[in-house]
Design a protein around this motif. Structure first.
Motif, PDB file in Angstrom:
ATOM      1  N   ASN A 197      -6.684  -8.647  20.261  1.00 11.85           N
ATOM      2  CA  ASN A 197      -5.759  -9.397  21.187  1.00 11.85           C
ATOM      3  C   ASN A 197      -4.371  -9.216  20.725  1.00 11.85           C
ATOM      4  OD1 ASN A 197      -7.915 -10.288  22.935  1.00 11.85           O
ATOM      5  ND2 ASN A 197      -8.711 -11.620  21.017  1.00 11.85           N
ATOM      6  N   GLU A 198      -4.157  -8.778  19.484  1.00 12.16           N
ATOM      7  CA  GLU A 198      -2.864  -8.257  19.154  1.00 12.16           C
ATOM      8  C   GLU A 198      -2.391  -6.807  19.209  1.00 12.16           C
ATOM      9  OE1 GLU A 198      -3.164 -11.346  15.078  1.00 12.16           O
ATOM     10  OE2 GLU A 198      -2.604  -9.145  14.706  1.00 12.16           O
ATOM     11  N   TYR A 199      -1.038  -6.807  19.744  1.00 11.20           N
ATOM     12  CA  TYR A 199      -0.696  -5.351  20.066  1.00 11.20           C
ATOM     13  C   TYR A 199       0.393  -4.748  19.339  1.00 11.20           C
ATOM     14  CZ  TYR A 199      -3.369  -6.880  24.350  1.00 11.20           C
ATOM     15  OH  TYR A 199      -4.375  -7.576  25.037  1.00 11.20           O
ATOM     16  N   ILE A 200       0.298  -3.490  19.069  1.00 17.80           N
ATOM     17  CA  ILE A 200       1.398  -2.563  18.670  1.00 17.80           C
ATOM     18  C   ILE A 200       2.021  -1.851  19.973  1.00 17.80           C
ATOM     19  CG2 ILE A 200       2.351  -0.701  17.092  1.00 17.80           C
ATOM     20  CD1 ILE A 200       1.085  -3.451  15.797  1.00 17.80           C
ATOM     21  N   VAL A 201       3.223  -1.913  20.378  1.00 17.60           N
ATOM     22  CA  VAL A 201       3.988  -1.371  21.470  1.00 17.60           C
ATOM     23  C   VAL A 201       4.678   0.162  20.943  1.00 17.60           C
ATOM     24  CG1 VAL A 201       5.539  -1.227  23.060  1.00 17.60           C
ATOM     25  CG2 VAL A 201       4.242  -3.180  22.749  1.00 17.60           C
ATOM     26  N   LEU A 202       4.173   1.036  21.228  1.00 23.80           N
ATOM     27  CA  LEU A 202       4.587   2.451  21.075  1.00 23.80           C
ATOM     28  C   LEU A 202       5.731   2.973  22.104  1.00 23.80           C
ATOM     29  CD1 LEU A 202       5.207   4.972  18.945  1.00 23.80           C
ATOM     30  CD2 LEU A 202       3.162   5.946  20.105  1.00 23.80           C
ATOM     31  N   GLY A 203       6.886   3.011  21.937  1.00 26.46           N
ATOM     32  CA  GLY A 203       7.770   3.104  23.199  1.00 26.46           C
ATOM     33  C   GLY A 203       8.727   4.354  23.283  1.00 26.46           C
ATOM     34  N   ALA A 204       9.429   4.902  24.224  1.00 25.12           N
ATOM     35  CA  ALA A 204      10.351   5.666  24.289  1.00 25.12           C
ATOM     36  C   ALA A 204      10.803   5.860  25.619  1.00 25.12           C
ATOM     37  CB  ALA A 204       9.763   7.325  23.936  1.00 25.12           C
ATOM     38  N   LEU A 209      -0.081  -0.563  23.072  1.00 22.89           N
ATOM     39  CA  LEU A 209       0.451  -0.477  24.399  1.00 22.89           C
ATOM     40  C   LEU A 209       1.577   0.642  24.220  1.00 22.89           C
ATOM     41  CD1 LEU A 209       1.308  -4.002  25.464  1.00 22.89           C
ATOM     42  CD2 LEU A 209      -0.386  -2.768  26.640  1.00 22.89           C
ATOM     43  N   LEU A 210       1.163   1.769  25.201  1.00 17.33           N
ATOM     44  CA  LEU A 210       2.180   2.847  25.346  1.00 17.33           C
ATOM     45  C   LEU A 210       3.105   2.583  26.379  1.00 17.33           C
ATOM     46  CD1 LEU A 210      -0.955   4.952  24.870  1.00 17.33           C
ATOM     47  CD2 LEU A 210       0.807   4.951  23.029  1.00 17.33           C
ATOM     48  N   VAL A 211       4.345   2.599  26.029  1.00 15.29           N
ATOM     49  CA  VAL A 211       5.237   2.272  27.197  1.00 15.29           C
ATOM     50  C   VAL A 211       6.496   3.316  27.396  1.00 15.29           C
ATOM     51  CG1 VAL A 211       6.884   0.478  28.334  1.00 15.29           C
ATOM     52  CG2 VAL A 211       4.912  -0.170  26.724  1.00 15.29           C
ATOM     53  N   ALA A 212       6.403   4.127  28.406  1.00 17.63           N
ATOM     54  CA  ALA A 212       7.723   5.038  28.573  1.00 17.63           C
ATOM     55  C   ALA A 212       8.383   4.129  29.439  1.00 17.63           C
ATOM     56  CB  ALA A 212       7.146   6.236  29.454  1.00 17.63           C
ATOM     57  N   GLN A 235       1.700 -11.998  20.997  1.00 20.57           N
ATOM     58  CA  GLN A 235       0.414 -11.065  20.646  1.00 20.57           C
ATOM     59  C   GLN A 235       1.041  -9.696  20.375  1.00 20.57           C
ATOM     60  OE1 GLN A 235      -2.138 -13.369  23.811  1.00 20.57           O
ATOM     61  NE2 GLN A 235      -2.897 -11.352  23.239  1.00 20.57           N
ATOM     62  N   ILE A 236       2.288  -9.506  20.656  1.00 22.65           N
ATOM     63  CA  ILE A 236       2.913  -8.111  20.097  1.00 22.65           C
ATOM     64  C   ILE A 236       3.642  -8.293  18.753  1.00 22.65           C
ATOM     65  CG2 ILE A 236       4.921  -6.517  20.690  1.00 22.65           C
ATOM     66  CD1 ILE A 236       4.670  -7.252  23.626  1.00 22.65           C
ATOM     67  N   LYS A 237       2.952  -7.676  17.996  1.00 23.86           N
ATOM     68  CA  LYS A 237       3.151  -7.729  16.511  1.00 23.86           C
ATOM     69  C   LYS A 237       4.220  -6.472  16.033  1.00 23.86           C
ATOM     70  CE  LYS A 237       0.513 -11.233  16.276  1.00 23.86           C
ATOM     71  NZ  LYS A 237       1.246 -12.628  16.099  1.00 23.86           N
ATOM     72  N   LEU A 238       4.370  -5.674  16.721  1.00 23.63           N
ATOM     73  CA  LEU A 238       5.362  -4.522  16.207  1.00 23.63           C
ATOM     74  C   LEU A 238       5.588  -3.558  17.311  1.00 23.63           C
ATOM     75  CD1 LEU A 238       6.902  -2.963  13.893  1.00 23.63           C
ATOM     76  CD2 LEU A 238       4.768  -1.584  13.728  1.00 23.63           C
ATOM     77  N   VAL A 291      15.704  -2.981  20.659  1.00 20.77           N
ATOM     78  CA  VAL A 291      16.571  -4.099  20.303  1.00 20.77           C
ATOM     79  C   VAL A 291      16.277  -5.301  21.328  1.00 20.77           C
ATOM     80  CG1 VAL A 291      19.132  -5.046  20.966  1.00 20.77           C
ATOM     81  CG2 VAL A 291      18.669  -2.988  19.988  1.00 20.77           C
ATOM     82  N   SER A 292      15.701  -4.842  22.617  1.00 19.50           N
ATOM     83  CA  SER A 292      14.946  -6.012  23.514  1.00 19.50           C
ATOM     84  C   SER A 292      14.010  -6.866  22.849  1.00 19.50           C
ATOM     85  CB  SER A 292      14.640  -5.113  24.764  1.00 19.50           C
ATOM     86  OG  SER A 292      15.491  -4.593  25.259  1.00 19.50           O
ATOM     87  N   PHE A 293      13.029  -5.964  21.985  1.00 19.53           N
ATOM     88  CA  PHE A 293      12.061  -6.598  21.355  1.00 19.53           C
ATOM     89  C   PHE A 293      12.756  -7.632  20.218  1.00 19.53           C
ATOM     90  CE2 PHE A 293      10.114  -3.352  23.873  1.00 19.53           C
ATOM     91  CZ  PHE A 293       8.888  -3.830  24.208  1.00 19.53           C
ATOM     92  N   TYR A 294      13.415  -7.100  19.361  1.00 22.44           N
ATOM     93  CA  TYR A 294      13.880  -7.813  18.315  1.00 22.44           C
ATOM     94  C   TYR A 294      14.452  -9.077  18.778  1.00 22.44           C
ATOM     95  CZ  TYR A 294      16.392  -8.728  14.002  1.00 22.44           C
ATOM     96  OH  TYR A 294      16.912  -9.162  12.638  1.00 22.44           O
ATOM     97  N   LYS A 295      15.189  -9.222  19.811  1.00 28.38           N
ATOM     98  CA  LYS A 295      15.854 -10.377  20.475  1.00 28.38           C
ATOM     99  C   LYS A 295      14.661 -11.270  20.877  1.00 28.38           C
ATOM    100  CE  LYS A 295      20.242  -8.437  22.017  1.00 28.38           C
ATOM    101  NZ  LYS A 295      21.003  -8.056  23.243  1.00 28.38           N
ATOM    102  N   LYS A 296      13.531 -10.998  20.954  1.00 29.84           N
ATOM    103  CA  LYS A 296      12.292 -12.002  21.191  1.00 29.84           C
ATOM    104  C   LYS A 296      11.813 -12.234  19.857  1.00 29.84           C
ATOM    105  CE  LYS A 296      13.143 -12.258  25.505  1.00 29.84           C
ATOM    106  NZ  LYS A 296      13.575 -13.642  26.333  1.00 29.84           N
ATOM    107  N   ASP A 297      12.143 -11.971  18.801  1.00 29.97           N
ATOM    108  CA  ASP A 297      11.634 -12.406  17.543  1.00 29.97           C
ATOM    109  C   ASP A 297      10.340 -11.627  17.391  1.00 29.97           C
ATOM    110  OD1 ASP A 297      13.450 -14.089  16.994  1.00 29.97           O
ATOM    111  OD2 ASP A 297      12.467 -15.721  17.365  1.00 29.97           O
TER     112      ASP A 297
END
Length: 311
Positions: A104-111, A164-167, A191-194, A249-255
């Motif tokens: 129930n915890e998520y790592i987001v990998l994005g590009a 979570l894989l996000v393009a 629940q997004i940890k990184l 940056v968008s994620f960092y601004k959400k702590d």
């Protein structure tokens, strides 16, 4: 052997290959993709390509649809007439973890998959109205996303946390896709940890430098990213903070803890000369393996995760 990982990477069933990285970039930078500008038929073709590749790797959609739809205004130079708002998309895939609580915890990998189209806008570094191919920025990150996703799916049984894989769409318009994602998150942000972001990972230099910001935003991040590099022959330039410039940056601004990873700037940045001929595919493969190992370190174990603010 890096004890902190607790993962045997030699059991991988799918390999990240230079050929597949190259094939993805050739597709994304082809003439008929017209610089991957947001909106319209070309944008839809790119989104369909990413979805097909997720499906080919066996990666399901989150909530039945891979597409997260949003609209964006297109940036223009000061004094120019505004452009019409367009519809575009984030593309989201899910690899579910296996541990009953940690899944129930998520790592987001994005590009981000978009680029500057024919140029001429405020981000272009050239006055030439010509296709801005964006091979490094950011076909390289998109191709790495697809290849790392395939390897993660092949080793799904090793995952405790979910991925979570996000393009992202419309990054070049002002981080619009990632900002929309965090404002309309498919999972609770708590629940997004990184979030690991890949933006320009195709130009590894002769010193094998991999640059990253945000490694100090989660416990042991600096040490982890330094430990993972020597087995691959990489020389990381690791910053605890220096969070800026792309979708993380968008994620960092959400702590939310972040890692923004790239292989450095170059004269072809935001010009029509950012083409596939300049990509170091052997180096891109190494960087992709590095990022895969970092994900497995955090998602394949009960690695302690919490947000640490950095100035």
């Amino acid at each position: 052997m890096i004890v902190v990982l607790g993962v045997n990477f030699s059991t991988a069933q799918a390999d990240i290959t230079e050929k597949e990285l190259e094939d993805h970039i050739i597709f994304l930078t082809s003439e008929n993709k017209l610089g991957r500008y947001p909106g319209g038929k070309v944008n839809r073709k790119i989104v369909s390509y990413i979805i097909r590749d997720f499906k080919k790797s066996g990666i399901p959609a989150f909530n039945r649809s891979y597409k997260q739809t949003f609209k964006t205004k297109l940036r223009v130079k000061e004094g120019e007439e505004p452009k019409k708002e367009v519809k575009t998309w984030n593309v989201i895939g899910l690899i579910e973890g296996n541990e009953p609580i940690l899944k129930n915890e998520y790592i987001v990998l994005g590009a981000h998959y978009d680029h500057l189209g024919m140029g001429g806008g405020p981000s272009s570094k050239s006055d030439n109205i010509a296709i801005h191919y964006g091979a490094d920025d950011n076909a390289s990150g998109t191709s790495a996303l697809l290849e790392i996703a395939e390897k993660l799916m092949a080793n799904k049984s090793d995952l405790k946390r979910s991925i979570l894989l996000v393009a992202f769409g419309a990054e070049e318009q002002g981080l619009v896709g990632s900002r929309y994602f965090v404002e309309n998150s498919v999972v609770p942000l708590s629940q997004i940890k990184l979030m690991i972001n890949m933006d320009m990972v195709g130009r590894l230099n002769n010193e094998n430098h991999v640059y990253m910001g945000g490694a100090g935003t989660f416990p042991g991040g600096m040490e982890l990213m330094k430990e993972l590099a020597p087995p691959l022959g990489l020389s990381p330039i690791v910053h605890a903070g220096s969070v800026g410039g792309s979708d993380h940056v968008s994620f960092y601004k959400k702590d939310i803890s972040v890692l923004g990873i790239h292989t450095g700037g170059h004269p072809q940045y935001h010009t029509p000369e950012d083409t596939v001929e300049h990509i170091n595919f052997e180096g891109q493969k190494l960087v992709s393996e590095y990022i895969y190992n970092a994900i497995m370190a955090v998602a394949g174990s009960d690695y302690k995760m919490e947000f640490i603010y950095q100035d």
